[in-house]
Design an enzyme around this catalytic site. Structure first.
Site, mmCIF file in Angstrom:
data_model
loop_
_atom_site.group_PDB
_atom_site.id
_atom_site.type_symbol
_atom_site.label_atom_id
_atom_site.label_comp_id
_atom_site.label_asym_id
_atom_site.label_seq_id
_atom_site.Cartn_x
_atom_site.Cartn_y
_atom_site.Cartn_z
ATOM 1 N N HIS A 11 0.818 -1.220 0.000
ATOM 2 C CA HIS A 11 0.000 0.000 0.000
ATOM 3 C C HIS A 11 0.852 1.272 0.000
ATOM 4 O O HIS A 11 0.586 2.225 0.742
ATOM 5 C CB HIS A 11 -0.966 0.006 1.182
ATOM 6 C CG HIS A 11 -2.081 -0.982 1.038
ATOM 7 N ND1 HIS A 11 -3.230 -0.697 0.335
ATOM 8 C CD2 HIS A 11 -2.206 -2.268 1.473
ATOM 9 C CE1 HIS A 11 -4.027 -1.759 0.361
ATOM 10 N NE2 HIS A 11 -3.425 -2.727 1.028
ATOM 11 N N HIS A 86 -6.495 -2.508 -5.314
ATOM 12 C CA HIS A 86 -6.281 -1.087 -5.050
ATOM 13 C C HIS A 86 -5.616 -0.380 -6.218
ATOM 14 O O HIS A 86 -5.920 0.777 -6.499
ATOM 15 C CB HIS A 86 -5.426 -0.907 -3.788
ATOM 16 C CG HIS A 86 -6.230 -0.797 -2.538
ATOM 17 N ND1 HIS A 86 -6.507 0.398 -1.918
ATOM 18 C CD2 HIS A 86 -6.842 -1.741 -1.793
ATOM 19 C CE1 HIS A 86 -7.242 0.186 -0.845
ATOM 20 N NE2 HIS A 86 -7.454 -1.112 -0.744
ATOM 21 N N HIS A 150 -4.502 -12.658 -5.647
ATOM 22 C CA HIS A 150 -4.957 -11.577 -4.766
ATOM 23 C C HIS A 150 -6.461 -11.693 -4.566
ATOM 24 O O HIS A 150 -7.240 -11.589 -5.513
ATOM 25 C CB HIS A 150 -4.626 -10.214 -5.379
ATOM 26 C CG HIS A 150 -4.823 -9.068 -4.434
ATOM 27 N ND1 HIS A 150 -3.831 -8.603 -3.597
ATOM 28 C CD2 HIS A 150 -5.901 -8.289 -4.180
ATOM 29 C CE1 HIS A 150 -4.282 -7.599 -2.878
ATOM 30 N NE2 HIS A 150 -5.546 -7.390 -3.215
ATOM 31 N N HIS A 183 -4.895 -8.676 5.301
ATOM 32 C CA HIS A 183 -3.770 -8.025 5.963
ATOM 33 C C HIS A 183 -3.244 -8.791 7.168
ATOM 34 O O HIS A 183 -2.221 -8.414 7.741
ATOM 35 C CB HIS A 183 -4.160 -6.610 6.386
ATOM 36 C CG HIS A 183 -4.285 -5.661 5.238
ATOM 37 N ND1 HIS A 183 -4.339 -4.287 5.402
ATOM 38 C CD2 HIS A 183 -4.355 -5.876 3.896
ATOM 39 C CE1 HIS A 183 -4.445 -3.710 4.217
ATOM 40 N NE2 HIS A 183 -4.460 -4.658 3.294
#
Length: 454
Positions: A11, A86, A150, A183
């Site tokens: 991130h 993302h 993912h 996460h």
């Protein structure tokens, strides 16, 4: 024997709590992984998606990432990666740019062999499109095979992707699934295959209390997975249960028992006691050396009037209505984008546009219309094209979400996850900042786009 680092959910570019210092922390965590890879002389660094926090990272974050990748390249260590939810863009991926520069390899259905391991890649795929997936991969001659993917896979928390289906329908026997998106780190076996998450490299929410790190994986006679810790920005969690008559002085007393120097301080107040003003506690923590402080008061406020109020779950209502309407797959794509927790308000419009354009370019014209036949005499029956949804319609549901307390710490396309025990973490202040922060970062002067690098 082949030894690799498995990481993901870095991130880079996330300005957590609107802090430029925190933004730098996320890049430094990735740089630390690169340094460990060089020091340990691993065969490769495998990244399982969400390298960047946003599809349009700012220029300093791009330059920092390029610098780290050049260090890996100079050390002769390949960087293998896939695309997460993302950072995904419609007309090209950042990892493709890095690949053209000779600094990365984007994994796909063809094997990328490093040592005696064939690595394959599966980018993030929205839940509404997974039924059409064919888990077909090219054959390999290596001793081992690993799939990098993912998404939120079973048997871990918040799962919406059936791991057994992936393994059963794949035409390659994988020794390990190296995953990203969740996460929290974890390991499990499914159909005699190792399935593992390394967790994020920095705390992206206050619910991520455990230390951050990555996986060091060795492929030999068996697959050996070991977790290595990263030294990241300290988070100090102060849980205060107040008794009757206690208030702000008690909270400050608890704060003084911790070293707050340069830390992100998360205070949670429970119990009874007197009212506590969060701003005053946060200011006191910063005066004691904290970088950032956030206070959440979870106590219930007793009202004199006993009012019985019940609310229907809006997501359940929407799902029931959608079932009655029998919408097309394209319409379901739009609905998922508009109501998704993982897409910032500022990105809803472009995401909807990208998904519709993709279906049109693929020639999937039937997907753009409802599966139910339109009544005769309507515009659709006459062959005219209905007007596109307005911006207000596209932004509506997410705009309403922005006024709430934030999103769940682990992001998922499945709206049902909002009904789990993670509802408590949805109230944390930093998750609300993840949405607004995306919007703020897209308005900076040094913002970069793929087109600018072509």
């Amino acid at each position: 024997m082949t030894r690799v680092i498995h990481t993901g959910d870095t991130h880079i570019g996330y300005r957590q709590y609107h802090s430029s210092v925190r933004r730098r922390d996320f890049l430094e965590a990735f740089e630390a992984v690169v340094s460990d890879a060089i020091e340990s002389d691993v065969a490769a660094v495998v990244h399982a998606g969400d390298l960047f926090h946003d599809r349009r990272p700012d220029l300093p974050d791009l330059l920092g990432t390029l610098s780290a990748l050049r260090r890996l390249d100079d050390a002769g260590i390949p960087f293998l990666a896939i695309v997460g939810n993302h950072e995904s863009t419609r007309h090209g991926q950042w990892i493709d740019l890095f690949e053209r520069l000779g600094l990365a390899t984007r994994l796909d259905d063809a094997p990328t062999v490093v040592g005696d391991v064939a690595f394959y890649g599966l980018d993030h795929v929205p839940a509404s499109r997974r039924d059409d997936l064919e888990y077909a991969f090219d054959p390999h001659q290596a001793d081992h095979a690993a799939l990098v993917a993912h998404g939120l896979f079973e048997p871990f928390a918040h799962a919406d992707w059936d791991t057994e289906t992936v393994l059963a329908e794949s035409d390659v026997d994988f020794d390990a699934l190296l995953l990203g998106d969740n996460h929290e780190p974890g390991q499990a076996t499914v159909r005699d295959t190792w399935v593992t998450y390394p967790g994020s490299t920095e705390r992206a929410s206050a619910s991520e209390r455990e230390g951050r790190g990555y996986n060091l994986i060795t492929f030999a006679d068996d697959v050996d997975i070991r977790r290595r810790a990263l030294e990241t920005r300290p988070f100090v969690f102060v849980d205060v249960e107040l008794r009757d008559g206690e208030g702000a002085p008690r909270v400050r007393e608890q704060l003084r028992q911790h070293d707050l120097t340069d830390a992100v301080v998360i205070v949670e107040v429970t119990g009874s006691g007197e009212p506590v003003t969060p701003a005053a506690i946060e200011e006191a923590a910063v005066e004691d050396g904290a970088l950032i402080a956030r206070v959440t008061d979870r106590r219930e406020i007793d009202d004199e009037a006993d009012v019985d109020v019940s609310f229907a779950d809006p997501d359940d209502a929407v799902r029931e209505r959608l079932a009655d309407l029998d919408p097309s797959p394209a319409a379901m794509d739009v609905d998922e984008a508009v109501r998704s927790e993982t897409i910032a308000d500022s990105a809803v419009r472009s995401t909807v546009t990208d998904r519709i354009e993709e279906r049109l370019e693929d020639g999937d014209l039937t997907a753009a219309t409802s599966s139910a036949a339109p009544p005769e005499g309507t515009e659709a029956a006459a062959g005219t094209t209905p007007e596109p949804a307005t911006d207000a319609a596209a932004d509506g549901p997410n705009a309403a979400d922005a006024s709430g307390d934030g999103h769940a710490s682990v992001e998922t396309d499945d709206q049902d996850s909002m009904e789990t025990d993670d509802q408590a973490s949805m109230e944390t202040d930093d998750q609300a900042s993840m949405e607004t922060d995306d919007q703020a970062s897209m308005e900076t002067d040094d913002q970069a786009s793929m087109e600018e690098f072509r």
